[in-house]
Design an enzyme around this catalytic site. Structure first.
Site, PDB file in Angstrom:
ATOM      1  N   ASP A   1     -28.709 -73.475  53.759  1.00 48.40           N
ATOM      2  CA  ASP A   1     -29.171 -72.017  53.856  1.00 48.40           C
ATOM      3  C   ASP A   1     -28.884 -71.212  52.673  1.00 48.40           C
ATOM      4  O   ASP A   1     -28.430 -70.181  52.853  1.00 48.40           O
ATOM      5  CB  ASP A   1     -28.736 -71.571  55.148  1.00 48.40           C
ATOM      6  CG  ASP A   1     -29.130 -72.069  56.595  1.00 48.40           C
ATOM      7  OD1 ASP A   1     -30.213 -72.169  56.785  1.00 48.40           O
ATOM      8  OD2 ASP A   1     -27.870 -72.681  57.091  1.00 48.40           O
TER       9      ASP A   1
ATOM     10  N   HIS B   1     -20.724 -70.148  25.443  1.00 45.41           N
ATOM     11  CA  HIS B   1     -20.474 -70.425  24.091  1.00 45.41           C
ATOM     12  C   HIS B   1     -19.386 -70.074  23.346  1.00 45.41           C
ATOM     13  O   HIS B   1     -18.660 -69.076  23.797  1.00 45.41           O
ATOM     14  CB  HIS B   1     -21.678 -69.571  23.171  1.00 45.41           C
ATOM     15  CG  HIS B   1     -22.990 -70.274  23.229  1.00 45.41           C
ATOM     16  ND1 HIS B   1     -23.552 -71.364  22.439  1.00 45.41           N
ATOM     17  CD2 HIS B   1     -24.208 -69.932  24.025  1.00 45.41           C
ATOM     18  CE1 HIS B   1     -25.026 -71.535  22.694  1.00 45.41           C
ATOM     19  NE2 HIS B   1     -25.263 -70.659  23.772  1.00 45.41           N
TER      20      HIS B   1
ATOM     21  N   SER C   1     -29.557 -58.211  43.620  1.00 44.90           N
ATOM     22  CA  SER C   1     -30.178 -58.293  42.641  1.00 44.90           C
ATOM     23  C   SER C   1     -29.612 -57.811  41.258  1.00 44.90           C
ATOM     24  O   SER C   1     -28.798 -57.051  41.150  1.00 44.90           O
ATOM     25  CB  SER C   1     -31.422 -57.372  42.874  1.00 44.90           C
ATOM     26  OG  SER C   1     -32.419 -57.937  44.055  1.00 44.90           O
TER      27      SER C   1
ATOM     28  N   THR D   1     -16.686 -60.630  36.655  1.00 41.18           N
ATOM     29  CA  THR D   1     -15.885 -61.349  35.430  1.00 41.18           C
ATOM     30  C   THR D   1     -14.440 -62.024  35.786  1.00 41.18           C
ATOM     31  O   THR D   1     -14.083 -62.795  35.098  1.00 41.18           O
ATOM     32  CB  THR D   1     -15.504 -60.487  34.255  1.00 41.18           C
ATOM     33  OG1 THR D   1     -14.704 -59.432  34.780  1.00 41.18           O
ATOM     34  CG2 THR D   1     -16.714 -59.831  33.777  1.00 41.18           C
TER      35      THR D   1
ATOM     36  N   ARG E   1     -15.455 -54.616  40.529  1.00 43.19           N
ATOM     37  CA  ARG E   1     -14.236 -54.408  41.086  1.00 43.19           C
ATOM     38  C   ARG E   1     -14.303 -54.435  42.839  1.00 43.19           C
ATOM     39  O   ARG E   1     -15.490 -54.010  43.026  1.00 43.19           O
ATOM     40  CB  ARG E   1     -13.443 -53.132  40.768  1.00 43.19           C
ATOM     41  CG  ARG E   1     -14.190 -51.900  41.024  1.00 43.19           C
ATOM     42  CD  ARG E   1     -13.641 -50.672  40.508  1.00 43.19           C
ATOM     43  NE  ARG E   1     -14.245 -49.492  40.826  1.00 43.19           N
ATOM     44  CZ  ARG E   1     -13.779 -48.838  41.792  1.00 43.19           C
ATOM     45  NH1 ARG E   1     -12.888 -49.293  42.460  1.00 43.19           N
ATOM     46  NH2 ARG E   1     -14.478 -47.645  42.367  1.00 43.19           N
TER      47      ARG E   1
ATOM     48  N   ARG F   1     -13.645 -52.756  49.005  1.00 46.77           N
ATOM     49  CA  ARG F   1     -13.266 -52.840  50.265  1.00 46.77           C
ATOM     50  C   ARG F   1     -13.306 -54.077  50.810  1.00 46.77           C
ATOM     51  O   ARG F   1     -13.886 -54.952  50.242  1.00 46.77           O
ATOM     52  CB  ARG F   1     -13.672 -51.656  51.249  1.00 46.77           C
ATOM     53  CG  ARG F   1     -15.292 -52.183  51.547  1.00 46.77           C
ATOM     54  CD  ARG F   1     -15.877 -50.691  52.387  1.00 46.77           C
ATOM     55  NE  ARG F   1     -17.313 -51.012  52.675  1.00 46.77           N
ATOM     56  CZ  ARG F   1     -17.605 -52.074  53.405  1.00 46.77           C
ATOM     57  NH1 ARG F   1     -16.940 -52.446  54.412  1.00 46.77           N
ATOM     58  NH2 ARG F   1     -19.138 -51.707  53.798  1.00 46.77           N
TER      59      ARG F   1
END
Length: 582
Positions: free
Chosen positions: A85, A117, A145, A168, A183, A186
């Site tokens: 799925d 890289h 998106s 990141t 970040r 919640r």
């Protein structure tokens, strides 16, 4: 044209979720032929999947779980493994080493980039080497998106990543995250702002590990002072224990973890000089200290030039990494590694006691491969030409595809103890240290979880640092490649983590735990070895649970989670065993 075939092919490129109920028989036949071309090239595609012919799918490995799709104009390359799925929506990019759990949604125009890289100043970026730590995404994750997920990131189960986010760093389970850099906003299970601890562990483990880390940091200097012998100018594991090389290395690792500095008894340069001086200049290995605390002696070479000395073999790891933490290196190459030919290496590997003492065999591989790592750092040879390639070639063709392990079957007396513990030592020094993928990671998880349920070694009060580490690390390492049984791995880690946090003793640290088979290990009394190992174990368990960010430390020495160097010559992603007669 009847209503069933009224939809143009391009409709399904952009709305693949409609292919099942609305495609015509001719379109189904065309999709089956397209999937056959992919499977003939080595892909594995589950039932009721759709792969748009308009997608750029140029993978080395592709495994799609059932009811998954890749929409039109998606760009998919590298090693991509999904659960059931999963959806890669139009114009999404999924590249590098990517492992998705079940029910992962990747929004349009998003990018999961499981490689990077180099960008050093010595050459143009397009000539820089590529690295790949991989991206792991858990079950039930919605990636909105225009999201970008960078190499090395793990996104835990049940996360939602808002549109346009740039991820990141790892996200713990149940996170709702957004922003650049992303970040955590919640916990998805809560309607209001996240509560610390509950949001990060579901049961307060986040708060528990944060409290533990603060407690350990506040006591670190005292633990190191307790083990320092002022008269000898060296460390003991604990008061009354012998002076040892490992105790000095453990002190360096503990200080790095909890203080971010060298142990306060000496400067970094002084610590490094004392450790470097212990290396035998002719052989490049470090014997155990003599009774008076001075440098010890090494035994004579074996016929193949190796030095068979268990303490000196482990010091290749402990001293070498302690020196790296101090900003230094060995003074001399590890000579037995440097001079070993590929033929001698293979002969030694063949002669190791894989069937009866897999831990001993794995420990030897760990030592040799770590010696190769340190030699390469000095600009010396990692064995004679072809030796390093011979190591990984031999390992790749001897792994058991049913267990993911090297060595014999379980025994009535020990269960899978030797098998799993040997796997940890072998893979720590070879595949993990050199940044190579584990062969058969799902089978590793199966074997290790089976062993992790053995009450002889893992019932409360019976754990020791070696046995818990040797399950936690394979689960962590295999989990970077596959989400197989990830919920069970997290549950095991949470149980062991809760137990481990309770074992800290104020002022003295962690004890290693009950001696293992044959009475190995320093025992239950708190000391430097137990403290160093359990600090690393707590990090691994916390990361498996999703709360490692609350610790404020990450191992960088012997038990570092990341590879120590770029991938070396090694095995294909899914090697085919040719000899499993170990």
């Amino acid at each position: 044209m009847d209503s069933e075939s009224a939809l143009d092919d391009s409709y399904f490129d952009h709305c693949p979720w409609d292919f099942g109920p609305r495609a015509s028989p001719a379109q189904r036949d065309a999709q089956a032929a397209h999937q056959k071309r992919l499977t003939d090239s080595g892909a594995s595609i589950g039932a009721h999947c759709f792969v748009s012919p308009a997608a750029g799918v140029f993978t080395d490995t592709l495994r799609l779980g059932e009811n998954s799709y890749i929409a039109g104009h998606a760009y998919v390359t590298g090693e991509v493994i999904t659960g059931a799925d999963c959806t890669v929506n139009p114009y999404a990019t999924v590249r590098g080493r990517i492992a998705l759990g079940d029910g992962v949604r990747i929004g349009a125009h998003s990018s999961l980039l499981g490689f990077n890289h180099g960008f050093g100043p010595d050459r143009p970026v397009h000539r820089q080497p590529l690295t790949s730590r991989g991206i792991t995404v858990g079950d039930d994750v919605w990636i909105g998106s225009n999201v970008v997920v960078l190499d090395g990131v793990t996104i835990g189960d049940h996360c939602v990543v808002g549109a346009g986010a740039v991820v990141t760093k790892d996200l713990p389970p149940w996170s709702v995250a957004a922003g650049n850099p992303a970040r955590r906003l919640r916990d998805r299970r809560e309607t209001g702002p996240a509560r610390r601890g509950t949001a990060q562990g579901g049961d307060g483990l986040g708060d528990a590990v944060a409290r533990f880390a603060d407690r350990a940091r506040s006591q670190a200097a005292g633990l190191l002072a307790r083990a320092w012998d002022t008269d000898a100018g060296r460390y003991r594991d604990r008061p009354g224990a012998p002076l040892t090389v490992r105790a000095h290395c453990d002190a360096v690792e503990i200080a790095d973890l909890l203080l971010g500095t060298p142990p306060p008894q000496l400067s970094a340069a002084e610590h490094a000089e004392r450790l470097r001086a212990l290396q035998d200049p002719a052989e490049g290995m470090v014997p155990e200290l003599a009774d008076d605390g001075g440098p010890g002696l090494l035994p004579a070479r074996a016929a193949d030039g190796w030095i068979d000395d268990g303490a000196a073999e482990y010091h290749v790891l402990s001293v070498g990494y302690a020196l790296e933490l101090l900003g230094s290196r060995f003074a001399h190459p590890v000579r037995p590694v440097e001079r070993m030919t590929a033929g001698q290496l293979v002969a030694r590997l063949e002669a190791l006691p894989w069937r009866t003492r897999a831990w001993t065999a794995g420990a030897w591989v760990d030592c040799w491969a770590t010696g190769a790592h340190h030699n390469l750092g000095l600009g010396a040879a990692a064995g004679e030409p072809g030796a390093l390639e011979a190591l990984f070639g031999w390992l790749s063709t001897r792994v058991d595809p049913w267990t993911g392990m090297w060595g014999g079957a379980s025994s009535p007396a020990e269960g899978r103890l030797q098998l799993v513990n040997g796997h940890y030592r072998l893979t720590r020094g070879s595949f993990a240290q050199f940044g190579l993928r584990l062969p058969y990671p799902e089978r590793v998880v199966d074997t290790v979880l089976d062993h992790g349920g053995d009450p002889r070694w893992f019932a409360a009060g019976r754990q020791n640092a070696c046995n818990v580490l040797d399950v936690a690390h394979p689960l962590w390492l295999a989990g970077r490649q596959s989400c197989h049984r990830s919920a069970e791995a997290r549950a095991w880690a949470a149980e062991q983590l809760a137990y481990a946090l309770e074992q800290w003793r104020d002022g003295t640290g962690f004890g290693f735990g009950p001696p293992g088979e044959g009475g190995s290990g320093p025992g239950r009394e708190p000391g430097l070895q137990g403290t160093e190992m359990w600090l690393a174990i707590v990090w691994l368990l916390s990361d498996l649970v999703g709360v490692a960010d609350r610790l404020g430390y990450r191992p960088r020495g012997v038990h570092r989670p990341e590879a120590a160097r770029s991938p070396a010559p090694g095995p294909p992603a899914h090697p085919v065993p040719v000899d499993n007669t170990l």
